[in-house]
Scaffold this active site. Structure first.
Site, PDB file in Angstrom:
ATOM      1  CD  GLU A  49      44.847  -5.617 -68.652  1.00  0.00           C
ATOM      2  OE1 GLU A  49      43.797  -5.720 -69.302  1.00  0.00           O
ATOM      3  OE2 GLU A  49      45.708  -6.515 -68.588  1.00  0.00           O
ATOM      4  CG  ASP A  53      39.040  -1.863 -65.368  1.00  0.00           C
ATOM      5  OD1 ASP A  53      38.621  -1.467 -66.469  1.00  0.00           O
ATOM      6  OD2 ASP A  53      38.296  -2.319 -64.486  1.00  0.00           O
ATOM      7  CG  ASP A 122      45.512  -5.537 -72.331  1.00  0.00           C
ATOM      8  OD1 ASP A 122      44.317  -5.226 -72.188  1.00  0.00           O
ATOM      9  OD2 ASP A 122      45.883  -6.654 -72.745  1.00  0.00           O
ATOM     10  CD  GLU A 125      42.077  -1.135 -68.789  1.00  0.00           C
ATOM     11  OE1 GLU A 125      40.878  -0.845 -68.626  1.00  0.00           O
ATOM     12  OE2 GLU A 125      42.483  -2.310 -68.962  1.00  0.00           O
TER      13      GLU A 125
END
EC number: 3.1.26.3
Length: 233
Positions: A49, A53, A122, A125
């Site tokens: 995650e 991002d 979450d 990502e």
């Protein structure tokens, strides 16, 4: 959906087949699942995650830079911020059915975590991070072309853009002006729904009108229409 079925779905729907299937499993694994299965190796999705991002930020920035060669930095930044809103990631997780592949603990499954926005944000990502590590930016771009980027030509991302502030900034660039929003019309629709029409005026000169299901949405639509008119001049 079983893991084998989910992998087959990714292949048939997005032409994605992971070379390192451990990355895919990690991206879809919640911590509670590992707590309940201590004999299973591997990690939960959190490290992926973190990576995903950053991959999203770069991918969206590059997409906008290439697609809109005449946009200035402020326009590009505002649209990028709208597109990487984590609230939108939950939506696209559902669009891509990533929620169906998540490995959850029994308690989380029973509590409805599979459809919880915070988890789906979450997982989106984490999946992007896993796909990047496995196949690079090009594979990520192809996946985004079929999901998030496909929504750019709709009004999906408008909900994350503050058109009223943008209009105020543009109009007051050379000095103070009086900006006024008025509710011009209200219609009662079926099923107790309402439709509002709002206008935006500057120094008593009407610039544009917009409609929406609430006064707030109608004013936002009016501001968006006014901005479009001003940018076309």
């Amino acid at each position: 959906m079983s893991q084998d079925s989910f992998k087959q779905y990714l292949l048939s729907e997005f032409n994605i087949q992971f070379n390192n299937e451990t990355l895919l499993l990690e991206a879809l694994t919640q911590r509670n699942y590992l707590n309940e299965h201590p004999d299973e190796p591997g990690r939960d999705y959190q490290r992926l995650e973190f990576l995903g991002d950053s991959v999203m930020q770069v991918s969206v920035a590059e997409y906008l830079f290439k697609r809109y060669p005449n946009w200035h930095e402020g326009q590009l930044t505002e649209m990028r911020i709208a597109m990487v809103q984590t609230r939108s990631f939950a939506h696209f997780s559902r669009v891509a059915h990533l929620n169906e592949g998540i490995r959850l603990g029994k308690g989380e499954e029973m509590s409805g975590a599979r459809d919880r926005d915070s988890l789906l944000e979450d997982i989106w990502e984490a999946f992007i991070g896993a796909l990047y590590l496995d196949q690079g930016f090009e594979a990520v771009r192809k996946f985004l072309d079929q999901t998030l980027f496909a929504a750019v030509d709709t009004d999906f991302f408008d909900r994350f853009i503050d058109f009223k502030s943008r209009l105020q900034e543009k109009l007051q660039k050379n000095g103070a002006v009086d900006i006024d929003y008025r509710t011009e019309n209200e219609q009662q629709l079926s099923h107790n729904a309402q439709l509002f029409e709002a206008s935006v005026s500057v120094d008593d000169h009407e610039l544009a009108r917009g409609t929406g299901k609430s006064i707030k949405d109608a004013e936002k639509a009016a501001a968006r229409a006014a901005l479009k008119l001003l940018e076309e001049k």
